[in-house]
Design a protein around this motif. Sequence first.
Motif, PDB file in Angstrom:
ATOM      1  N   SER A 288      82.163  12.605  49.568  1.00 38.74           N
ATOM      2  CA  SER A 288      80.861  12.262  50.128  1.00 38.74           C
ATOM      3  C   SER A 288      80.586  13.188  51.303  1.00 38.74           C
ATOM      4  CB  SER A 288      80.835  10.804  50.593  1.00 38.74           C
ATOM      5  OG  SER A 288      81.699  10.625  51.710  1.00 38.74           O
ATOM      6  N   ILE A 289      79.362  13.158  51.774  1.00 38.59           N
ATOM      7  CA  ILE A 289      78.988  13.963  52.945  1.00 38.59           C
ATOM      8  C   ILE A 289      78.415  13.034  54.020  1.00 38.59           C
ATOM      9  CG2 ILE A 289      78.638  16.143  51.729  1.00 38.59           C
ATOM     10  CD1 ILE A 289      75.674  15.458  51.514  1.00 38.59           C
ATOM     11  N   ALA A 290      79.045  11.864  54.127  1.00 38.57           N
ATOM     12  CA  ALA A 290      78.553  10.862  55.070  1.00 38.57           C
ATOM     13  C   ALA A 290      78.715  11.304  56.518  1.00 38.57           C
ATOM     14  CB  ALA A 290      79.281   9.535  54.840  1.00 38.57           C
ATOM     15  N   ASP A 291      79.773  12.046  56.792  1.00 35.88           N
ATOM     16  CA  ASP A 291      79.991  12.528  58.157  1.00 35.88           C
ATOM     17  C   ASP A 291      80.622  13.911  58.097  1.00 35.88           C
ATOM     18  OD1 ASP A 291      82.740  12.092  57.582  1.00 35.88           O
ATOM     19  OD2 ASP A 291      82.517  10.004  58.223  1.00 35.88           O
ATOM     20  N   SER A 292      80.909  14.476  59.254  1.00 37.76           N
ATOM     21  CA  SER A 292      81.445  15.837  59.319  1.00 37.76           C
ATOM     22  C   SER A 292      82.843  15.932  58.716  1.00 37.76           C
ATOM     23  CB  SER A 292      81.460  16.325  60.764  1.00 37.76           C
ATOM     24  OG  SER A 292      82.234  15.457  61.574  1.00 37.76           O
TER      25      SER A 292
END
Length: 217
Positions: A70-74
């Motif tokens: 996922s790309i939810a956070d860095s």
Amino acid sequence: MGIMLMIGGVLLVAILLVILCMRFCKQGGKLHNIFLKVKGKILWNSVLRFILQGYLKIALGTIFSLYVASIADSAASVNLCISILVFLVLCGLPIFFYILLTRNKENLSTEAMKAKIGSIYLGIRTETKSQRLYSSMFLVRRMTYAILTITCINNPNILIHVFLLTNIFYVLYLGLTNPNDTPLGRRMEFLNEIGLQLVTYHLALFPLAPTLEDETL
């Protein structure tokens, strides 16, 4: 995957330390010669052996990371980028192995070349292109298994039938190209594939066990 990456990291650090020590040691000195021997032991055969032995585990871990990425956070984005990079390297290794063997085909029988990259073609003939494809097919087959194991987790029938087909094609490849350099190696290869085929036929012919929800307790 974590253990294999840790081993790979330790191996990489050891290689870098040996190279740095050789840079700062006196040329021709005893210490320099010792590090030169150590370098010969860990480059490149040890690295290649690690790749061949850990390829399936690393591929499974990488594809699973991509599957749940996922790309939810860095942090997740960094993990995704690393997984993509490792996946591309894994996909490029079969091509790299074939090119490496083809470019050095005239010297593969020498002891110096065996000391460098002998792990790639250990016990394998290298006279023809099809025989030099052995290690590449070894990796491609494992990558296929890794991809299907993760992506077809809810469709095991697809996985089982692909296993059957790949085993059949692999046996045909062994029969047509005869890549093993000894009769014993050839017999062991066929025995191994027959065992895998029997196990896979068992999975295909017998129904899966019911889940705990379906059982009468």
